[in-house]
Write a protein that holds these residues in place. Sequence first.
Motif, PDB file in Angstrom:
ATOM      1  N   ALA A 112      36.999  42.656  43.174  1.00 11.00           N
ATOM      2  CA  ALA A 112      38.079  42.652  44.155  1.00 11.00           C
ATOM      3  C   ALA A 112      38.612  44.062  44.249  1.00 11.00           C
ATOM      4  N   GLY A 113      38.608  44.622  45.463  1.00 12.04           N
ATOM      5  CA  GLY A 113      38.973  46.029  45.588  1.00 12.04           C
ATOM      6  C   GLY A 113      37.962  46.871  44.828  1.00 12.04           C
TER       7      GLY A 113
ATOM      8  N   ARG B 163      48.182  37.133  51.776  1.00 14.62           N
ATOM      9  CA  ARG B 163      47.871  38.287  52.629  1.00 14.62           C
ATOM     10  C   ARG B 163      49.049  38.733  53.486  1.00 14.62           C
TER      11      ARG B 163
ATOM     12  N   ASP C  87      41.891  40.724  48.687  1.00 10.13           N
ATOM     13  CA  ASP C  87      42.397  42.078  48.939  1.00 10.13           C
ATOM     14  C   ASP C  87      43.682  41.958  49.752  1.00 10.13           C
TER      15      ASP C  87
ATOM     16  N   MET D 214      40.598  35.410  44.440  1.00 11.05           N
ATOM     17  CA  MET D 214      40.856  36.850  44.422  1.00 11.05           C
ATOM     18  C   MET D 214      40.798  37.355  45.856  1.00 11.05           C
TER      19      MET D 214
ATOM     20  N   ARG E 248      45.658  47.204  46.668  1.00  7.76           N
ATOM     21  CA  ARG E 248      46.270  46.046  46.012  1.00  7.76           C
ATOM     22  C   ARG E 248      45.339  44.839  46.105  1.00  7.76           C
ATOM     23  N   ILE E 249      45.379  44.021  45.075  1.00 11.51           N
ATOM     24  CA  ILE E 249      44.618  42.776  45.080  1.00 11.51           C
ATOM     25  C   ILE E 249      45.518  41.648  44.584  1.00 11.51           C
TER      26      ILE E 249
END
Length: 409
Positions: free
Chosen positions: A192-193, A256, A219, A217, A225-226
């Motif tokens: 993630a990221g 989100r 973004d 998970m 940031r995650i």
Amino acid sequence: MKDAAIDYEAVFQALPGMVALFTPELVYADASEEFLRMTGRRREDLVGRHLFDVFPDNPNDPGATGVRNLKASLCRVLAGAERDAMAMQRYDLECPDRPGQWEERYWSPVNAPVFGPDGKVALLVSRVQEVTELVQARGDRGGSRARVLEAELYSRARELQELNERLRLAHAREREVALALQKAMLPARRQAGHQRAAVRYRPAVGTLHVCGDWYDMVDLVGGNRIGVSVGDVVGHGLAAAGVMGQLRSALSAASRVAEGPAQALDVLGRYAHVVDGAESATAVTTFIDCDRLTITYSSAGHLPPVLVHPDGRPEFLDRATDPPLDARPDPRPRPQADTTFTSGATLALYTDGLVERRHEDIDKGLTRLAESLVRHRDADPEELADAVLLELLPPGGATDDTALVIVRL
């Protein structure tokens, strides 16, 4: 056995019980030696002939129901492609050496499908046990009645046994479908990221209590940031898998656009209020800012994430815990808290199957988890996840399903 193929025809003929094979048109395809012996027929008397041409109802008994009941059972097997256990039946047989004379006979049949390569029913197999001696009188009338009752009890016991087997198979199918559904809905991403991450799901062993755990998970918008979350639905099987998928998707979308994890859980709680089966579900979510080296978190009745610092110091993120989703009739804003980390730290989120054990305080399980994470903190996330599961899950598997997410920060 390794040097020669098994002769299944010989096996069939050697079966100790009465067994017959029918085509879907109810024509005899074969019969075991025991079937021939008990009915007094030869194989040429049966093979190629219709079942009820060989064994019609006793014309001297106007109340005879053998043909009707057996035909109904075999048709159920054809239609439902599942075995069917019949209650004890009276089904008289004509004496093969004395035409026109009929013997009073009682049977306990079980009928089942045999599937062909195309998955359709190719044959019907009927296993029959004669219970005539249990029914017929060998003494006074009371003795006869006792034998009838004994036979009825025996027949009911066999019916219950067959029903239990069908339920077991149905549960196994539901478990298989639910696990497949869950696997399809849970994300398979290992990164993630720019962070390395590992995810694991282990279903409960020998039980239907599976498919309520989930992880996610995502973004997040704005900066590096995650969001990392785990949750647990009360319930199991297909229903739990369906609720799990709805809650995971809802939290993923809310994260989100939410200002923080507490607001994301607020939205999820309101959504859970209108989802059947989501009552008392738990979840914890973390917003990780990889530029500012901060973790903001909030928990809805879930066990706290563990942050292991590079120096080996474990930190439980337990300063923002609130009741489970939809637990309050009048929802209020949930709390959230922040902590900092340095490069190389490890974050672990998990569900209760990893740490809870019967007759044991939950703190012992949490301590075991922290010690395992510290001991293997230098390992790659994939290796670390495997090591934690190996050390914490019982050798034979846990009685509750388990989700685990490891993120190297």
